[in-house]
Structures are given as C-alpha cells and as structure tokens.
Design a protein around this motif. Structure first.
Motif, PDB file in Angstrom:
ATOM      1  N   ASN A  50       0.820  -1.207   0.000  1.00 61.28           N
ATOM      2  CA  ASN A  50       0.000   0.000   0.000  1.00 61.28           C
ATOM      3  C   ASN A  50       0.857   1.262   0.000  1.00 61.28           C
ATOM      4  N   LEU A  85       0.649   5.441   0.418  1.00 58.08           N
ATOM      5  CA  LEU A  85      -0.161   6.584   0.841  1.00 58.08           C
ATOM      6  C   LEU A  85       0.527   7.866   0.384  1.00 58.08           C
ATOM      7  N   ILE A 136      -6.738   2.685   6.120  1.00 58.75           N
ATOM      8  CA  ILE A 136      -6.167   1.661   5.231  1.00 58.75           C
ATOM      9  C   ILE A 136      -6.038   0.349   5.987  1.00 58.75           C
ATOM     10  N   VAL A 148       1.791   0.616   5.328  1.00 55.99           N
ATOM     11  CA  VAL A 148       1.843   1.503   4.173  1.00 55.99           C
ATOM     12  C   VAL A 148       3.252   2.058   3.981  1.00 55.99           C
TER      13      VAL A 148
END
Length: 230
Positions: free
Chosen positions: A14, A16, A79, A83
């Motif tokens: 992930n 961000l 989330i 991340v």
C-alpha cells in the motif's frame, strides 16, 4: 481519499500519497497512482484538512501542522495495513514530522521541504516575486501561488497542463507555512528513506535536497529535466 487498487495479479503493498501546498489528492491522480497500480500497488491519496475543493477556503488559516498529522494518522488507520508514505514538498515535511513519533519501514520524500524548514525558500520566492508580499501580509498564499504556478514546473512544460493545475489549486494555511519556517525536523528517521529532488526545481534547491538526505543518512536521488511538481 482517492483509492486506486492494484491492477496486477500480485499485490506489492500500500502506498499513501500526501500532497504539497495549495494542492490536493488530485495531483497524484494524473498518472502517478495509475503507474503504481499497474505495478501491483494499492494507492491511496488524501486531501489534507480543507483541501477538498479548489479555490479559497474559509477558515484555512486556522489549520495547523498537527491537524495535517492527524489526517495522516487517520488515513493510515483507515487503510488498516502497513503503508509506504510518499510525500511531495510540504507533504514530505509532514512525513518527516510524523516519523518523529511513529515508526515505518519505508518512506519517500519528493521535492520535500527540507528538515530545516521553508524559510529560505519563502525568502527566495518573495525576492523573485516581490509583488506577492501584500498577499502574504494578508495571509493569502493561494493568489500568488496560482499566479506563479509555472514556477512549479520545468520550463518546457505544456502550458495547458499548468493552466489545468491552476484551476485545481486550493488555499493553503498561512499558519502551517509559518510553522514550517520555525519548527524544523528534530531527529532523523529510522525508516528506509528515499530522498528525491529535481534538477530544475525552482522551489526547493538541490542544496536543500542534499541537506535533507544528509540529515537522514541517505544519498539523494536527483532527477534531470524535471521541475518541482515532477
């Protein structure tokens, strides 16, 4: 929050994305997020407080660095998984402040406001654009930033792209600008950090990119033929 999920058969994690001054999540959704989703990343881009719409915003000057850090914390919580933080300009500074109190494995700073703060860049800006001083006195960052949006790009950038950016730009907190002048990053991060700068950046100098990299104990990556907005 803009969400673009992995388009690949695998999932690499992930990302961000945190925008810079007078920008919003939209700046990452112009091909940047799409590039990473094709590689297998889930991409998330947030609007920091009062950056949801273009133009001037009532109450923006009451917003503080702490408000932005709370936005980052809330996005990470939403989330709900590990991340990689990626921040541009002011967003890079916010990541550095966030990492003072939180541990992350990896983070990326792109054209980031340096650890020492934004005061030298602000002085350079006013020296180049002295007519912006009355706006700054009125605590209006938006008007001069929109007027001089070409400063954010490489000189060879298509003018229509710059005009599109101008229509999407939003107000910025003068309080945050002031705080970035006098609240430097206090300690280097333990995260695996990538510090990226642009050779033709008219906002953040290569010297400042180098100083940020040195502070965190890493080597900077300088991209040629690119301006501040890369």
């Amino acid at each position: 929050m803009i969400v673009r999920l992995s388009e690949a058969s695998h999932n690499l994690g992930n990302l961000l994305f945190i925008h810079g001054m007078c920008h919003g999540a939209w700046c990452w959704d112009q091909g940047f997020m799409q590039l990473f989703t094709k590689e297998g990343y889930n991409c998330y881009a947030i609007n920091l407080r009062k950056h949801d719409s273009s133009g001037k915003t009532a109450g923006i000057n009451k917003v503080s660095i702490q408000d932005y850090l709370q936005n980052i914390k809330a996005a990470i919580s939403e989330i709900g998984d590990e991340v990689i933080l990626i921040g541009h300009s002011m967003g890079g500074f916010m990541i550095q402040k966030y990492l003072e109190k939180h541990h992350f494995e990896r983070a990326v700073l792109i054209g980031s406001v340096p650890t020492t703060g934004i005061l030298p860049a602000a002085i350079r800006y006013l020296y180049k654009h002295p007519e912006a001083l009355p706006s700054f006195i009125r605590r209006d960052i938006y008007a001069p930033f929109v007027k001089h949006a070409s400063d954010l790009y490489h000189p060879g950038t298509d003018k229509d792209l710059i005009k599109k950016c101008q229509t999407l730009m939003c107000a910025e907190s003068f309080k945050v600008l002031y705080q970035m002048m006098f609240q430097p990053v206090k300690k280097p991060t333990k995260a695996q950090l990538f510090v990226i700068g642009a050779a033709e950046d008219q906002v953040i100098s290569q010297k400042e990119i180098n100083s940020t990299a040195k502070f965190h104990g890493v080597k900077p990556i300088i991209m040629n033929n690119l301006g501040h907005n890369m």
